[in-house]
Motif scaffolding. Structure first.
Motif, PDB file in Angstrom:
ATOM      1  N   SER B 109      43.045  37.452  42.225  1.00  0.00           N
ATOM      2  CA  SER B 109      41.965  37.922  41.368  1.00  0.00           C
ATOM      3  C   SER B 109      41.271  39.079  42.044  1.00  0.00           C
ATOM      4  O   SER B 109      41.357  39.268  43.261  1.00  0.00           O
ATOM      5  N   GLY B 110      40.568  39.862  41.245  1.00  0.00           N
ATOM      6  CA  GLY B 110      39.864  41.010  41.785  1.00  0.00           C
ATOM      7  C   GLY B 110      39.279  41.812  40.653  1.00  0.00           C
ATOM      8  O   GLY B 110      39.356  41.427  39.486  1.00  0.00           O
ATOM      9  N   GLU B 111      38.701  42.949  41.015  1.00  0.00           N
ATOM     10  CA  GLU B 111      38.080  43.764  39.994  1.00  0.00           C
ATOM     11  C   GLU B 111      39.146  44.544  39.241  1.00  0.00           C
ATOM     12  O   GLU B 111      40.056  45.131  39.835  1.00  0.00           O
ATOM     13  N   ILE B 112      39.026  44.516  37.925  1.00  0.00           N
ATOM     14  CA  ILE B 112      39.963  45.255  37.090  1.00  0.00           C
ATOM     15  C   ILE B 112      39.144  46.234  36.259  1.00  0.00           C
ATOM     16  O   ILE B 112      38.173  45.838  35.611  1.00  0.00           O
ATOM     17  N   THR B 113      39.508  47.514  36.312  1.00  0.00           N
ATOM     18  CA  THR B 113      38.716  48.507  35.577  1.00  0.00           C
ATOM     19  C   THR B 113      39.608  49.388  34.721  1.00  0.00           C
ATOM     20  O   THR B 113      40.792  49.576  34.996  1.00  0.00           O
ATOM     21  N   SER B 118      34.743  47.413  33.138  1.00  0.00           N
ATOM     22  CA  SER B 118      35.155  46.745  34.368  1.00  0.00           C
ATOM     23  C   SER B 118      34.927  45.247  34.227  1.00  0.00           C
ATOM     24  O   SER B 118      33.987  44.813  33.591  1.00  0.00           O
ATOM     25  N   THR B 119      35.828  44.468  34.796  1.00  0.00           N
ATOM     26  CA  THR B 119      35.663  43.012  34.721  1.00  0.00           C
ATOM     27  C   THR B 119      36.301  42.379  35.948  1.00  0.00           C
ATOM     28  O   THR B 119      37.243  42.931  36.534  1.00  0.00           O
ATOM     29  N   ASP B 120      35.780  41.244  36.343  1.00  0.00           N
ATOM     30  CA  ASP B 120      36.458  40.467  37.372  1.00  0.00           C
ATOM     31  C   ASP B 120      37.476  39.604  36.671  1.00  0.00           C
ATOM     32  O   ASP B 120      37.138  38.872  35.738  1.00  0.00           O
ATOM     33  N   LYS B 180      42.207  46.255  41.855  1.00  0.00           N
ATOM     34  CA  LYS B 180      41.894  46.438  43.277  1.00  0.00           C
ATOM     35  C   LYS B 180      42.078  47.897  43.693  1.00  0.00           C
ATOM     36  O   LYS B 180      42.676  48.194  44.729  1.00  0.00           O
ATOM     37  N   ASN B 181      41.604  48.791  42.798  1.00  0.00           N
ATOM     38  CA  ASN B 181      41.639  50.233  43.058  1.00  0.00           C
ATOM     39  C   ASN B 181      43.027  50.855  43.088  1.00  0.00           C
ATOM     40  O   ASN B 181      43.205  51.962  43.605  1.00  0.00           O
TER      41      ASN B 181
END
Lengths: 225, 410
Positions: B109-113, B118-120, B180-181
């Motif tokens: 899991s991680g940040e998704i943009t 943007s959402t976790d 994750k960038n």
């Protein structure tokens, strides 16, 4: 009955209400029991009418001693052999006059159809033929008392006990009620009633006066109304 | 039609004081209503769990890292990482007989943009056969191929809920998202599948397994292998083959040393069913407490009205009712009171359960509406027992008094 005693215990206070009452009442008598309040007259009547039990003495009802009757037998006597009329009427408020009169027959396990018939007869005999389906709160005090007389009569008891039956009634209704009692007595019922009023006692044939738990006077009324 | 006098007497006794009758009944209604509702909700929740598992298909086998007893969960659930299950294991299982396809998973899991959105969220590295194994089809665009999976392409497929979060107004196909960038190109959107308690497949981002392992997770092991078998009846045989294969590959000599767990969905259904039954029992005991509380309410009200009932009993005794007749009348009253209260309670509880079931079904869950007859019988029985034991007490006491004492009771 002879030598009847009754003592009430309330906490540590003892009230010796009946101090040895002896009296004989025969079939078809019409008796008034009088006396100041606290004299024990109600207690005496309750014992005679099987609503209460005495502590000492002997009580013969229909020539049989009543001591040792069990609950079931007492219930049957109250149901079939005596009838009670109260000062406060004690009618069931939500039930019609007819249903109130049927109640003792329900406890005698009389079939529904016969209950209906006899309850109507009883109400007619006290002059309430057009008030049968009224509830107690739709009736005057005199009418309510007549319903309770019909209830006392309906199982055809030999003896009717009445505890100040006119105490809550105006003079006119009181006289109406007394006339019913007088008629019942003529028809063969034994009637024993408590009253304060000499006027009411005047309807009866015998006057017993109680004071402090003892009979002080017992005389025949020669000038019955 | 006119009821017999004894019944009318009982009704008069009950409704002489309407507030009292209502309060007494309220205790019964709430008690029985909550027992019925809780039991029904428990049954519904059970059907939700078993239903959502069965929706996935009964010809599936799951292989998870770490050993487990038959009934317990694998240790990986407790957060212990076991790294022995690998992509090579998956490929060998794929070549076993009766295996139609496999899908291997590595989750994170991680940040998704996407642009400003943007959402976790969770992302899953999966293999190309995912749509086939999971019965989860593509709605728009396409899924990735085995070739793209092997070559670690930076491409992604979105679940519908995830699509709504990242691209509420535009067509995402061909656009870039960042996990994750790291940039991924969206190539497809999955059909809506409906969520279950266990997971929500509509709220995920799927990327090729290899890409996830190398770029996002930095791991070589798998979190899960799911195997689709040619028919439900071949599940047990295939499970045995998988176990033997993995023991051979992991050089395990005794089953006690297994570092993996093989489960069919049937087992999972049984296991969750057991958990649900425990939960239901727990909820039922809470409902039983509310029934007792209702009973205490009844007692209070009954004791409160001893006075007026005592007079009434005195009168009835004075005109010749036996103690048995008086008790019978109270019995009848209690029967009527608990009967009516119980009936309203059942209707009330059923209505609540129906509303919940209806709402859950509207939201796309599998939720059976089921009223258990046992819950009705038990709750009415308890309410009646409570009514009798507490209602009879004053009646018994009064029926033993001299009529005159009862009549004069203050």
């Amino acid at each position: 009955m002879s030598g009847i005693h009754k003592t009430y215990h309330t906490g540590s206070v003892q009230a010796h209400v009946l101090r040895g009452i002896s009296v004989e009442i025969k079939k078809n008598e019409y008796v008034a029991i009088m006396g100041p309040s606290g004299s024990g007259k109600s207690t005496l009547m309750n014992i005679m009418g099987f609503l209460d039990v005495h502590d000492a003495g002997e009580y013969l009802f229909d020539n049989r001693p009543v001591e040792g009757y069990d609950e079931e037998e007492l219930a049957e006597i109250r149901n079939k052999r005596v009838g009670f009329v109260f000062q406060m009427f004690y009618l069931l408020p939500k039930m019609s006059a007819l249903d109130n009169v049927k109640l003792p027959m329900l406890y005698a396990n009389i079939p529904e159809k016969e209950q209906e018939e006899r309850a109507k007869q009883a109400l007619i005999s006290v002059g309430l033929e057009d008030r049968m389906h009224h509830k107690p709160n739709e009736l005057s005090g005199g009418q309510q008392q007549r319903v309770s007389i019909a209830r006392a009569l309906v199982n055809e008891p030999k003896v009717i006990f009445a505890d100040e039956p006119t105490g809550n009634l105006d003079t006119h209704s009181g006289n109406e009620v007394m006339e019913i009692f007088t008629r019942l007595n003529r028809e063969g019922k034994t009637i024993i009633m408590i009253t304060h009023e000499d006027e009411i006692a005047a309807y009866t044939k015998r006057k017993i006066i109680i004071r402090d738990g003892l009979i002080t006077s017992d005389e025949i009324n020669h000038s019955q109304k | 039609m006119r009821f017999p006098l004894s019944l009318r007497l009982a009704f008069a006794g009950i409704f002489e004081n309407r507030i009292r009758a209502f309060l007494t009944m309220l205790g019964i209604i709430i008690g029985i209503g909550s027992v019925v509702a809780i039991m029904a909700i428990g049954a519904g929740a059970k059907s939700l769990i078993t239903g959502s598992i069965e929706k996935m298909g009964t010809n599936l086998i799951g292989v998870m890292p770490g050993a487990a007893s038959d009934s317990g969960p694998p240790v990986s659930v407790m957060g212990i990482t076991i790294t022995t299950l690998t992509y090579d294991d998956a490929m060998v299982i794929k070549s076993l007989p009766n295996v139609l396809g496999i899908s291997a998973y590595a989750n994170g899991s991680g940040e998704i943009t996407a642009g400003k959105q943007s959402t976790d969220g969770t992302f899953s590295g999966v293999t190309a056969q995912y749509p086939f194994v999971e019965n989860h089809n593509i709605e728009k665009g396409r899924f990735f191929t085995e070739n793209e999976e092997r070559t670690s392409k930076k491409i992604a497929v979105l679940g519908v809920d995830m699509k709504e979060k990242l691209f509420p107004y535009t067509n995402p196909i061909g656009q870039d998202i960042k996990i994750k960038n790291i940039n991924f190109t969206v190539i497809g959107i999955l059909e809506k599948k409906g969520s279950s308690i266990v997971s929500n497949p509509d709220n995920q981002v799927l990327v090729p397994l290899n890409t996830a392992q190398k770029l996002l997770l930095g791991q070589k092991h798998l979190g899960l292998i799911r195997i689709k078998v040619d028919g439900e009846e071949k599940v047990p045989v295939t499970m045995e083959q998988i176990k033997r294969t993995l023991r051979y590959r992991h050089e395990i000599t005794s089953p006690e040393d297994d570092d993996f767990t093989v489960r069919s969905l049937d087992q999972a259904v049984d296991m969750l069913g057991g958990i649900m039954e425990g939960l239901q029992f727990f909820l039922a005991s809470i409902a039983a407490i509310s029934l007792i509380v209702g009973g205490i309410g009844i007692t209070n009200i009954m004791l409160m009205t001893v006075k007026e009932r005592t007079r009434e009993i005195g009168l009835k005794k004075a005109i010749g009712a036996t103690p048995v007749q008086i008790k019978n009348q109270f019995l009848l009253e209690t029967l009527i009171l608990t009967g009516i209260g119980g009936l309203i309670g059942i209707i009330f509880g059923s209505l609540i359960s129906w509303i919940i079931a209806f709402g859950a079904q509207k939201m796309g869950y599998t939720w059976n509406f089921y009223i258990s007859p046992i819950s009705i019988i038990i709750s009415i029985g308890v309410a009646f027992f409570v009514g009798i034991s507490f209602g009879m007490y004053p009646a018994r006491k009064a029926s033993k008094l001299n009529p005159i004492d009862a009549l004069r009771y203050e």
